[in-house]
Design a protein around this motif. Structure first.
Motif, PDB file in Angstrom:
ATOM      1  N   SER A 104      37.505  53.016  43.183  1.00  0.00           N
ATOM      2  CA  SER A 104      36.124  53.300  42.595  1.00  0.00           C
ATOM      3  C   SER A 104      36.558  52.662  41.135  1.00  0.00           C
ATOM      4  O   SER A 104      37.495  52.178  40.662  1.00  0.00           O
ATOM      5  N   ALA A 105      35.308  52.524  40.515  1.00  0.00           N
ATOM      6  CA  ALA A 105      35.420  51.959  39.111  1.00  0.00           C
ATOM      7  C   ALA A 105      36.032  53.257  38.170  1.00  0.00           C
ATOM      8  O   ALA A 105      36.151  54.258  38.630  1.00  0.00           O
ATOM      9  N   LEU A 106      36.477  52.639  37.020  1.00  0.00           N
ATOM     10  CA  LEU A 106      37.128  53.559  36.157  1.00  0.00           C
ATOM     11  C   LEU A 106      36.496  54.701  35.653  1.00  0.00           C
ATOM     12  O   LEU A 106      35.542  54.647  35.180  1.00  0.00           O
ATOM     13  N   GLY A 107      37.144  55.984  35.534  1.00  0.00           N
ATOM     14  CA  GLY A 107      36.580  57.183  34.834  1.00  0.00           C
ATOM     15  C   GLY A 107      37.547  57.649  34.298  1.00  0.00           C
ATOM     16  O   GLY A 107      38.757  57.245  33.947  1.00  0.00           O
ATOM     17  N   THR A 108      37.321  59.027  33.924  1.00  0.00           N
ATOM     18  CA  THR A 108      38.414  59.869  33.159  1.00  0.00           C
ATOM     19  C   THR A 108      39.567  60.359  33.995  1.00  0.00           C
ATOM     20  O   THR A 108      39.413  60.374  35.332  1.00  0.00           O
ATOM     21  N   PRO A 109      40.815  60.718  33.599  1.00  0.00           N
ATOM     22  CA  PRO A 109      41.048  60.816  32.075  1.00  0.00           C
ATOM     23  C   PRO A 109      41.554  59.597  31.634  1.00  0.00           C
ATOM     24  O   PRO A 109      41.476  58.448  32.090  1.00  0.00           O
ATOM     25  N   THR A 110      42.089  59.531  30.460  1.00  0.00           N
ATOM     26  CA  THR A 110      42.310  58.436  29.593  1.00  0.00           C
ATOM     27  C   THR A 110      44.023  58.519  29.370  1.00  0.00           C
ATOM     28  O   THR A 110      44.496  59.553  29.241  1.00  0.00           O
ATOM     29  N   PHE A 111      44.313  57.407  28.923  1.00  0.00           N
ATOM     30  CA  PHE A 111      45.848  57.062  28.567  1.00  0.00           C
ATOM     31  C   PHE A 111      45.918  56.168  27.484  1.00  0.00           C
ATOM     32  O   PHE A 111      44.973  55.452  27.388  1.00  0.00           O
ATOM     33  N   GLU A 112      46.833  56.441  26.652  1.00  0.00           N
ATOM     34  CA  GLU A 112      47.029  55.438  25.515  1.00  0.00           C
ATOM     35  C   GLU A 112      47.730  54.216  25.947  1.00  0.00           C
ATOM     36  O   GLU A 112      48.599  54.342  26.630  1.00  0.00           O
ATOM     37  N   ALA A 113      47.251  52.973  25.630  1.00  0.00           N
ATOM     38  CA  ALA A 113      47.974  51.720  25.954  1.00  0.00           C
ATOM     39  C   ALA A 113      48.765  51.415  25.095  1.00  0.00           C
ATOM     40  O   ALA A 113      48.744  51.225  23.757  1.00  0.00           O
ATOM     41  N   HIS A 114      50.261  50.965  25.426  1.00  0.00           N
ATOM     42  CA  HIS A 114      51.268  50.547  24.472  1.00  0.00           C
ATOM     43  C   HIS A 114      51.490  48.935  24.792  1.00  0.00           C
ATOM     44  O   HIS A 114      52.169  48.376  23.857  1.00  0.00           O
ATOM     45  N   SER A 115      50.989  48.249  26.050  1.00  0.00           N
ATOM     46  CA  SER A 115      51.162  46.904  26.301  1.00  0.00           C
ATOM     47  C   SER A 115      50.362  46.504  27.249  1.00  0.00           C
ATOM     48  O   SER A 115      49.619  47.394  27.872  1.00  0.00           O
ATOM     49  N   MET A 116      49.920  45.147  27.305  1.00  0.00           N
ATOM     50  CA  MET A 116      49.212  44.606  28.530  1.00  0.00           C
ATOM     51  C   MET A 116      49.617  43.141  28.953  1.00  0.00           C
ATOM     52  O   MET A 116      50.296  42.659  27.806  1.00  0.00           O
ATOM     53  N   ALA A 117      49.187  42.797  29.996  1.00  0.00           N
ATOM     54  CA  ALA A 117      49.567  41.450  30.522  1.00  0.00           C
ATOM     55  C   ALA A 117      48.581  40.948  31.346  1.00  0.00           C
ATOM     56  O   ALA A 117      48.087  41.993  32.314  1.00  0.00           O
ATOM     57  N   TYR A 118      47.794  39.724  31.464  1.00  0.00           N
ATOM     58  CA  TYR A 118      46.873  39.071  32.430  1.00  0.00           C
ATOM     59  C   TYR A 118      47.788  38.391  33.456  1.00  0.00           C
ATOM     60  O   TYR A 118      48.564  37.589  32.995  1.00  0.00           O
ATOM     61  N   SER A 119      47.243  38.309  34.655  1.00  0.00           N
ATOM     62  CA  SER A 119      48.145  37.379  35.573  1.00  0.00           C
ATOM     63  C   SER A 119      47.319  36.216  35.694  1.00  0.00           C
ATOM     64  O   SER A 119      46.145  36.076  35.219  1.00  0.00           O
ATOM     65  N   SER A 120      47.956  35.076  36.428  1.00  0.00           N
ATOM     66  CA  SER A 120      47.249  33.853  36.665  1.00  0.00           C
ATOM     67  C   SER A 120      46.252  34.269  37.704  1.00  0.00           C
ATOM     68  O   SER A 120      46.008  35.325  38.260  1.00  0.00           O
ATOM     69  N   ALA A 121      45.165  33.287  37.879  1.00  0.00           N
ATOM     70  CA  ALA A 121      44.347  33.395  38.975  1.00  0.00           C
ATOM     71  C   ALA A 121      44.785  33.508  40.437  1.00  0.00           C
ATOM     72  O   ALA A 121      45.639  32.681  40.719  1.00  0.00           O
ATOM     73  N   SER A 122      44.171  34.338  41.340  1.00  0.00           N
ATOM     74  CA  SER A 122      44.524  34.225  42.509  1.00  0.00           C
ATOM     75  C   SER A 122      43.810  33.227  43.403  1.00  0.00           C
ATOM     76  O   SER A 122      42.987  32.574  42.891  1.00  0.00           O
ATOM     77  N   ALA A 123      44.075  33.012  44.862  1.00  0.00           N
ATOM     78  CA  ALA A 123      43.403  31.917  45.432  1.00  0.00           C
ATOM     79  C   ALA A 123      42.218  32.170  45.555  1.00  0.00           C
ATOM     80  O   ALA A 123      41.237  31.396  45.898  1.00  0.00           O
ATOM     81  N   THR A 124      41.452  33.394  45.477  1.00  0.00           N
ATOM     82  CA  THR A 124      39.938  33.790  45.402  1.00  0.00           C
ATOM     83  C   THR A 124      39.486  33.876  44.093  1.00  0.00           C
ATOM     84  O   THR A 124      38.396  34.565  44.032  1.00  0.00           O
ATOM     85  N   GLY A 125      40.287  33.638  43.143  1.00  0.00           N
ATOM     86  CA  GLY A 125      39.762  33.875  41.846  1.00  0.00           C
ATOM     87  C   GLY A 125      39.829  34.914  41.018  1.00  0.00           C
ATOM     88  O   GLY A 125      39.362  35.195  40.040  1.00  0.00           O
ATOM     89  N   ASP A 126      40.767  36.063  41.550  1.00  0.00           N
ATOM     90  CA  ASP A 126      40.924  37.390  41.074  1.00  0.00           C
ATOM     91  C   ASP A 126      41.838  37.241  40.023  1.00  0.00           C
ATOM     92  O   ASP A 126      42.949  36.468  39.989  1.00  0.00           O
ATOM     93  N   PHE A 127      41.779  38.025  38.745  1.00  0.00           N
ATOM     94  CA  PHE A 127      42.675  38.254  37.648  1.00  0.00           C
ATOM     95  C   PHE A 127      43.105  39.720  37.631  1.00  0.00           C
ATOM     96  O   PHE A 127      41.923  40.497  37.909  1.00  0.00           O
ATOM     97  N   HIS A 128      44.369  40.040  37.436  1.00  0.00           N
ATOM     98  CA  HIS A 128      44.820  41.449  37.284  1.00  0.00           C
ATOM     99  C   HIS A 128      45.062  41.558  35.857  1.00  0.00           C
ATOM    100  O   HIS A 128      45.750  40.607  35.208  1.00  0.00           O
ATOM    101  N   LEU A 129      44.826  42.887  35.241  1.00  0.00           N
ATOM    102  CA  LEU A 129      45.272  43.139  34.031  1.00  0.00           C
ATOM    103  C   LEU A 129      46.073  44.246  34.146  1.00  0.00           C
ATOM    104  O   LEU A 129      45.725  45.344  34.643  1.00  0.00           O
ATOM    105  N   ALA A 130      47.226  44.233  33.576  1.00  0.00           N
ATOM    106  CA  ALA A 130      48.237  45.305  33.625  1.00  0.00           C
ATOM    107  C   ALA A 130      48.315  46.211  32.274  1.00  0.00           C
ATOM    108  O   ALA A 130      48.488  45.373  31.509  1.00  0.00           O
TER     109      ALA A 130
END
Length: 212
Positions: A11-37
């Motif tokens: 599903s799309a994102l909903g509650t509850p919430t977390f405080e973010a301490h760090s993040m990173a983007y992946s390279s593009a996949s073969a289908t053009g997807d990107f992940h954000l961790a």
């Protein structure tokens, strides 16, 4: 820190919430997807940049069970490697590594599937530093090859290098400290997030030297 909304894997994102301490983007996949961790306390939230309505789609929540994180362990740094292979041997599947550093000085290594369901598999966890891990970089690797090295820096100004041990796509792996570190002086890196390293040796912040 920012705020991340948690939802189910389908599903799309909903509650509850977390405080973010760090993040990173992946390279593009073969289908053009990107992940954000996004690193939070006790978990890593991974979302796909494709949206459902106005919100990104949830891919995975890596916590104690799936990521080896304790409830009070904040994820203070994250880094993706360049894509290197295919865990499932299926067409159009792009695999890379994700490394996480924590407030307890641990480093956790994952295999990350960027499409075809977005599976994340924990490969190794080590005690890397006595203080919080502030930054992680993967070594650069030839196209289609796995990275061989990690470097990490910590809040107590340590810089350490780690060899990624093991073989085979999705196989068991470990991290072993590289000594002497000087042997990696000329190593190229996929990213440059570590404030310490051979490339910046001799720079003096007090004198106005600037790292580009």
């Amino acid at each position: 820190g920012g705020v991340v909304h948690q939802g189910s894997s389908s599903s799309a994102l909903g509650t509850p919430t977390f405080e973010a301490h760090s993040m990173a983007y992946s390279s593009a996949s073969a289908t053009g997807d990107f992940h954000l961790a996004v690193g939070c306390k006790g978990c890593i939230v991974v979302v796909d940049t494709k949206t459902s309505g106005d919100a990104p789609l949830m891919v995975a929540v890596l916590d104690r069970a799936s990521g080896g994180l304790s409830a009070k362990e904040a994820v203070t740094s994250l880094s993706y490697s360049s894509p290197w292979g295919d865990v499932s041997k299926g067409r159009g599947t792009t695999v890379c590594n994700l490394a996480a550093g924590t407030s307890l000085g641990n480093v956790i290594l994952f295999a990350a599937q960027l499409d075809s369901g977005g599976e994340y598999q924990k490969l190794a966890k080590i005690k890397a530093h006595p203080a919080s891990v502030l930054a992680i970089d993967f070594s650069e690797a030839p196209e289609g090859s796995e990275p061989e090295w990690l470097r990490t820096t910590s809040a107590d100004f340590e810089l350490r290098f780690w060899g990624i041990q093991g073989g085979g796509s999705g196989g068991a792996k470990g991290l072993k400290e590289k000594r002497p570190a000087s042997e990696l002086r000329d190593q190229l890196w996929h990213s440059q997030t570590c404030a310490l390293g051979w490339a910046v040796m001799g720079l003096d912040v007090d004198s106005g030297d600037v790292v580009p």
